[in-house]
Design a protein around this motif. Structure first.
Motif, PDB file in Angstrom:
ATOM      1  N   UNK A  29       0.839  -1.195   0.000  1.00 46.94           N
ATOM      2  CA  UNK A  29       0.000   0.000   0.000  1.00 46.94           C
ATOM      3  C   UNK A  29       0.875   1.246   0.000  1.00 46.94           C
ATOM      4  N   UNK A  30       0.392   2.323  -0.607  1.00 49.13           N
ATOM      5  CA  UNK A  30       1.186   3.551  -0.679  1.00 49.13           C
ATOM      6  C   UNK A  30       0.932   4.469   0.508  1.00 49.13           C
ATOM      7  N   UNK A  31      -0.137   4.214   1.268  1.00 46.83           N
ATOM      8  CA  UNK A  31      -0.491   5.124   2.353  1.00 46.83           C
ATOM      9  C   UNK A  31      -1.364   4.409   3.362  1.00 46.83           C
ATOM     10  N   UNK A  32      -1.359   4.898   4.604  1.00 46.13           N
ATOM     11  CA  UNK A  32      -2.288   4.379   5.608  1.00 46.13           C
ATOM     12  C   UNK A  32      -3.569   5.212   5.663  1.00 46.13           C
ATOM     13  N   UNK A  33      -3.727   6.137   4.699  1.00 47.11           N
ATOM     14  CA  UNK A  33      -4.957   6.884   4.511  1.00 47.11           C
ATOM     15  C   UNK A  33      -5.775   6.236   3.405  1.00 47.11           C
ATOM     16  N   UNK A  34      -7.071   6.510   3.406  1.00 47.69           N
ATOM     17  CA  UNK A  34      -7.925   6.045   2.318  1.00 47.69           C
ATOM     18  C   UNK A  34      -7.777   6.985   1.115  1.00 47.69           C
ATOM     19  N   UNK A  35      -7.295   6.444   0.014  1.00 47.07           N
ATOM     20  CA  UNK A  35      -7.177   7.161  -1.247  1.00 47.07           C
ATOM     21  C   UNK A  35      -7.555   6.207  -2.372  1.00 47.07           C
ATOM     22  N   UNK A  46      11.115  11.237 -10.107  1.00 47.53           N
ATOM     23  CA  UNK A  46      10.291  11.041  -8.922  1.00 47.53           C
ATOM     24  C   UNK A  46       8.893  10.613  -9.352  1.00 47.53           C
ATOM     25  N   UNK A  47       8.287   9.701  -8.575  1.00 45.45           N
ATOM     26  CA  UNK A  47       6.918   9.301  -8.845  1.00 45.45           C
ATOM     27  C   UNK A  47       5.973  10.192  -8.038  1.00 45.45           C
ATOM     28  N   UNK A  48       5.053  10.836  -8.747  1.00 41.68           N
ATOM     29  CA  UNK A  48       4.012  11.634  -8.116  1.00 41.68           C
ATOM     30  C   UNK A  48       2.677  10.923  -8.372  1.00 41.68           C
ATOM     31  N   UNK A  49       2.016  10.566  -7.300  1.00 44.21           N
ATOM     32  CA  UNK A  49       0.770   9.814  -7.381  1.00 44.21           C
ATOM     33  C   UNK A  49      -0.386  10.705  -6.939  1.00 44.21           C
ATOM     34  N   UNK A  50      -1.212  11.103  -7.912  1.00 43.19           N
ATOM     35  CA  UNK A  50      -2.380  11.942  -7.652  1.00 43.19           C
ATOM     36  C   UNK A  50      -3.586  11.025  -7.431  1.00 43.19           C
ATOM     37  N   UNK A  51      -4.449  11.391  -6.475  1.00 38.93           N
ATOM     38  CA  UNK A  51      -5.517  10.469  -6.086  1.00 38.93           C
ATOM     39  C   UNK A  51      -6.738  11.210  -5.572  1.00 38.93           C
ATOM     40  N   UNK A  52      -7.882  10.529  -5.607  1.00 42.69           N
ATOM     41  CA  UNK A  52      -9.061  11.045  -4.922  1.00 42.69           C
ATOM     42  C   UNK A  52      -8.923  10.795  -3.423  1.00 42.69           C
ATOM     43  N   UNK A  53      -9.587  11.610  -2.637  1.00 43.88           N
ATOM     44  CA  UNK A  53      -9.401  11.640  -1.192  1.00 43.88           C
ATOM     45  C   UNK A  53     -10.551  10.925  -0.481  1.00 43.88           C
ATOM     46  N   UNK A  54     -10.453   9.599  -0.388  1.00 45.28           N
ATOM     47  CA  UNK A  54     -11.505   8.838   0.285  1.00 45.28           C
ATOM     48  C   UNK A  54     -11.491   9.025   1.796  1.00 45.28           C
ATOM     49  N   UNK A  55     -10.363   9.454   2.344  1.00 43.52           N
ATOM     50  CA  UNK A  55     -10.276   9.628   3.795  1.00 43.52           C
ATOM     51  C   UNK A  55     -11.326  10.618   4.293  1.00 43.52           C
ATOM     52  N   UNK A 279      -7.997  -0.955  -3.919  1.00 43.50           N
ATOM     53  CA  UNK A 279      -8.695  -2.077  -3.301  1.00 43.50           C
ATOM     54  C   UNK A 279      -9.289  -1.552  -1.994  1.00 43.50           C
ATOM     55  N   UNK A 280      -9.680  -2.459  -1.108  1.00 44.26           N
ATOM     56  CA  UNK A 280     -10.227  -2.013   0.192  1.00 44.26           C
ATOM     57  C   UNK A 280      -9.496  -2.715   1.330  1.00 44.26           C
ATOM     58  N   UNK A 281      -8.164  -2.726   1.269  1.00 43.32           N
ATOM     59  CA  UNK A 281      -7.372  -3.534   2.176  1.00 43.32           C
ATOM     60  C   UNK A 281      -7.122  -2.902   3.543  1.00 43.32           C
ATOM     61  N   UNK A 282      -7.203  -1.593   3.650  1.00 46.04           N
ATOM     62  CA  UNK A 282      -6.983  -0.976   4.956  1.00 46.04           C
ATOM     63  C   UNK A 282      -8.118  -1.316   5.917  1.00 46.04           C
ATOM     64  N   UNK A 283      -7.824  -1.418   7.206  1.00 46.72           N
ATOM     65  CA  UNK A 283      -8.894  -1.656   8.186  1.00 46.72           C
ATOM     66  C   UNK A 283      -9.994  -0.610   8.057  1.00 46.72           C
ATOM     67  N   UNK A 284     -11.245  -1.078   8.022  1.00 50.50           N
ATOM     68  CA  UNK A 284     -12.367  -0.177   7.851  1.00 50.50           C
ATOM     69  C   UNK A 284     -12.656   0.167   6.410  1.00 50.50           C
ATOM     70  N   UNK A 285     -11.910  -0.424   5.493  1.00 49.87           N
ATOM     71  CA  UNK A 285     -12.080  -0.136   4.081  1.00 49.87           C
ATOM     72  C   UNK A 285     -13.362  -0.705   3.512  1.00 49.87           C
ATOM     73  N   UNK A 290     -11.355   3.405   0.000  1.00 47.82           N
ATOM     74  CA  UNK A 290     -10.472   2.536  -0.771  1.00 47.82           C
ATOM     75  C   UNK A 290      -9.000   2.848  -0.485  1.00 47.82           C
ATOM     76  N   UNK A 291      -8.131   1.939  -0.892  1.00 47.60           N
ATOM     77  CA  UNK A 291      -6.696   2.112  -0.650  1.00 47.60           C
ATOM     78  C   UNK A 291      -5.919   1.731  -1.910  1.00 47.60           C
ATOM     79  N   UNK A 292      -4.846   2.471  -2.177  1.00 48.31           N
ATOM     80  CA  UNK A 292      -4.082   2.305  -3.415  1.00 48.31           C
ATOM     81  C   UNK A 292      -2.905   1.365  -3.206  1.00 48.31           C
ATOM     82  N   UNK A 293      -2.724   0.492  -4.170  1.00 49.43           N
ATOM     83  CA  UNK A 293      -1.617  -0.457  -4.151  1.00 49.43           C
ATOM     84  C   UNK A 293      -1.009  -0.547  -5.549  1.00 49.43           C
TER      85      UNK A 293
END
Length: 310
Positions: A29-35, A46-55, A279-285, A290-293
């Motif tokens: 996973x790229x973050x412990x936040x929901x994205x 450098x890799x820049x990953x733009x995402x929607x903010x599900x958190x 995916x929805x792998x983070x706890x509470x997902x 959702x969470x990015x992998x």
């Protein structure tokens, strides 16, 4: 007993041969936040990953109003750059409009952020840095369902490719994929919006259709069009010798996940090709949290892609 062992060995051998045709890999996973809805790009190494903010959405719908940025120099250590852009930048949009799956492109030292807003319009913001600050590049939407012809049900999920000859293309849309040329300034359409034709989609029990999440890559002179087949959806791919198609269906990249949406992007980085998805792998997902992998992706010399098994 000996016969049973022989049967078991045969079954195990068959299983091994079947698994060998797939790419099985870890998916960190790229973050412990929901994205969600990853849009990764390599800018200056450098890799820049733009995402929607599900958190920060309601948990009942995809109703966040800003986008997040996460960066990495090695795909192992990720830095959360925060909520770098809000729909409020676009004065023509409601401050409560939904901020959905974006894409970004760089040209002549400027970074263009393609922002689907409210489910019916796509805006463009521009910055001199991949981290922003971004400002509205036009003052009006680039694509507007109420204004433009042939935008389809929802002009969302923008994806931009700048071809080797410098021509830029924007793909977008649900249920019927759309494509349009962009002018060199990257903020105006250059011609009519066209439907993207996909030949050879499976019928019957294995019926495959276009749903959403178009993404366009070019590898070895061949254009790769990946997309989600629906809700829920597989990630599948088609190829063409022209960016506008028609495309020929080739197969599955990522099978159904236990989530209502799927959204992918593909990049090259450090000599490898990588598939990003959520995916929805983070706890509470769940469907709205959702969470990015990401995982390595194998494109073979014959143009085929190995199906990824997370």
């Amino acid at each position: 007993m000996k016969t049973q062992y022989k049967v078991l060995a045969a079954v195990l051998g068959l299983g091994a041969s079947l698994v060998a045709s797939y790419a099985v890999a870890a998916s960190p996973l790229v973050s412990d936040r929901f994205n969600a809805d990853p849009s990764p790009h390599v800018f200056d190494g450098q890799v820049y990953l733009y995402a929607t903010n599900d958190q920060d959405n309601s948990g009942k719908y995809w109703d966040s109003t800003d986008w997040r940025l996460i960066s990495s120099s090695d795909l192992e250590h990720w830095r959360d750059e925060g909520s770098f852009l809000s729909v409020s930048v676009f004065k023509w949009a409601s401050t409560t409009a939904k901020a959905w799956a974006p894409d970004v492109s760089e040209r002549n030292g400027s970074y263009y952020f393609y922002a689907p807003i409210g489910g019916d319009r796509i805006g463009v913001a521009v910055s001199k840095s991949p981290k922003g600050p971004f400002t509205d590049a036009r003052g009006t939407p680039l694509i507007d369902k109420a204004r433009d012809v042939n935008v389809g049900d929802e002009p969302i999920d923008p994806a931009v490719l700048i071809d080797d000859d410098g021509q830029a293309y924007l793909m977008f849309g649900t249920r019927v994929p759309k494509i349009v040329k962009l002018k060199p300034n990257m903020i105006e359409m250059d011609g009519p919006i066209q439907d993207v034709k996909i030949n050879g989609l499976p019928e019957g029990e294995k019926k495959v259709g276009y749903g959403e999440a178009p993404y366009l890559n070019k590898f070895g002179g061949l254009y790769y069009f990946t997309f989600s087949t629906g809700w829920p959806g597989q990630i599948v791919y088609a190829t063409s010798k022209s960016p506008t198609g028609p495309y020929d269906y080739r197969g599955v990249v990522l099978d159904y996940l236990k989530i209502s949406t799927n959204h992918q992007a593909i990049i090259d980085f450090h000599g490898k090709t990588w598939l990003f998805y959520h995916d929805k792998r983070l706890p509470g997902g769940g469907d709205y949290k959702r969470s990015i992998t990401y995982t390595p992706l194998t494109i073979r010399s014959d143009g085929t892609i190995d199906q990824v098994v997370p």
